[in-house]
Design a protein around this motif. Structure first.
Motif, PDB file in Angstrom:
ATOM      1  N   TRP A  89       2.333 -28.778  16.624  1.00 16.50           N
ATOM      2  CA  TRP A  89       1.937 -30.017  15.966  1.00 16.50           C
ATOM      3  C   TRP A  89       0.518 -30.478  16.295  1.00 16.50           C
ATOM      4  O   TRP A  89      -0.170 -31.016  15.411  1.00 16.50           O
ATOM      5  CB  TRP A  89       2.954 -31.111  16.267  1.00 16.50           C
ATOM      6  N   LYS A 134       0.639 -38.589  13.579  1.00 14.63           N
ATOM      7  CA  LYS A 134       1.722 -38.603  14.557  1.00 14.63           C
ATOM      8  C   LYS A 134       2.920 -39.398  14.053  1.00 14.63           C
ATOM      9  O   LYS A 134       4.073 -38.999  14.253  1.00 14.63           O
ATOM     10  CB  LYS A 134       1.221 -39.178  15.884  1.00 14.63           C
ATOM     11  N   ILE A 166       4.820 -35.866  12.398  1.00  7.42           N
ATOM     12  CA  ILE A 166       5.476 -35.244  13.543  1.00  7.42           C
ATOM     13  C   ILE A 166       6.851 -35.860  13.756  1.00  7.42           C
ATOM     14  O   ILE A 166       6.970 -37.083  13.892  1.00  7.42           O
ATOM     15  CB  ILE A 166       4.630 -35.408  14.823  1.00  7.42           C
ATOM     16  N   GLN A 176       9.748 -34.493  18.499  1.00 10.18           N
ATOM     17  CA  GLN A 176       8.634 -33.640  18.843  1.00 10.18           C
ATOM     18  C   GLN A 176       7.445 -34.460  19.320  1.00 10.18           C
ATOM     19  O   GLN A 176       6.668 -34.036  20.160  1.00 10.18           O
ATOM     20  CB  GLN A 176       8.210 -32.810  17.626  1.00 10.18           C
ATOM     21  N   ASN A 177       7.323 -35.670  18.786  1.00 16.33           N
ATOM     22  CA  ASN A 177       6.206 -36.556  19.137  1.00 16.33           C
ATOM     23  C   ASN A 177       6.167 -36.827  20.620  1.00 16.33           C
ATOM     24  O   ASN A 177       5.091 -36.938  21.228  1.00 16.33           O
ATOM     25  CB  ASN A 177       6.333 -37.871  18.369  1.00 16.33           C
TER      26      ASN A 177
END
Length: 277
Positions: free
Chosen positions: A222, A265, A269, A273-274
């Motif tokens: 990412w 973000k 994302i 996962q962030n």
């Protein structure tokens, strides 16, 4: 723009009269292969043209038919791959065999295209939607296009496309590229960003148009994906054809792409996962 065609995936049960590319610009067109778009660069009737990506498996005959309606029996000078996921290279081998034409991809994608490495298995925990749930079952094993595939030049040039340049846009895959033409700011973005929420089968079916980040279930890096979107947004493209979804242009494209880049973000994302980035 012509009406979208939703064709059955079996070559033997397809009405070839439906295999027709839709114009994006006079010299850029696309054909949707159930899940992903195939790009055509070259005016109708041109003796020199280039194919971008090859769609899913079992679509070679339809891509050939769409190409012949646009260019006649003239083969493409080259096939350019934005990356090697199954929905972009599924018909590559049959098309290369038929056309006897070279394939080009970024050097960092070559291991996945020459039988050496598999992509990560789809992540069913990110993005939501039916395609996310199904993603672990999507093909990720390496294909072997060694007989036809060559690395793109390191200087960003693209064989047979003097007006275009390749931009390395990793994140979705290590060697993902986008194609950009500076003179009219036309972008072929692959899956660096897309114009439909690919995780949702309903959004894909109705082709609801909106700029989104790359398909979450197949995007392992990412931070790189975010840098790639910011890089493309900085080009301020006027027209964009992406790997999934309908083409977009003008202020709507520029505003939505800029918004995605500034809020990547939060918008792209997945939350679980962030926390890792």
């Amino acid at each position: 723009m012509k009406e979208e065609h939703h064709d059955l995936p079996q070559d033997g049960y397809f009405d070839m009269s439906h295999a027709e590319a839709d114009d994006v610009l006079e010299d850029v067109a696309y054909y949707r292969t159930l899940m992903a778009n195939v790009g055509f660069i070259g005016k109708p009737g041109a003796k020199e043209w280039v194919l971008v990506d090859c769609g899913i498996n079992h679509y070679a005959k339809r891509i050939i038919e769409a190409a012949e309606k646009r260019y006649g029996p003239v083969p493409p000078q080259a096939i350019i791959l934005t990356h090697g996921h199954f929905d972009h290279i599924g018909s590559a081998k049959k098309l290369a065999q038929h056309y006897k034409t070279p394939i080009y991809a970024h050097e960092k994608e070559m291991d996945y295209l020459t039988g050496k490495r598999s992509y990560p298995v789809g992540n069913s925990t990110v993005g939501g939607g039916l395609f996310t749930v199904l993603s672990p079952f999507f093909p990720t094993e390496p294909v072997n296009l060694k007989k036809w595939v060559h690395p793109l030049p390191n200087d960003g040039s693209i064989p047979f496309l003097n007006d275009w340049r390749a931009i390395h846009t990793p994140g979705h895959t290590p060697g993902h590229i986008s194609l950009f033409r500076d003179r009219d700011r036309t972008l072929i973005a692959g899956d660096a960003f897309i114009t439909v929420k690919q995780e949702s089968s309903m959004a894909v079916f109705i082709q609801h148009q909106h700029v989104h980040g790359p398909p979450a279930y197949f995007t392992p890096n990412w931070p790189e994906a975010e840098r790639s979107v910011k890089k493309l947004a900085a080009l301020n493209p006027v027209t964009a054809l992406t790997g999934h979804g309908l083409p977009m242009d003008g202020e709507l494209l520029q505003e939505q792409l800029s918004h995605l880049a500034l809020n990547f973000k939060e918008l792209a994302i997945p939350k679980n996962q962030n926390k890792l980035h």
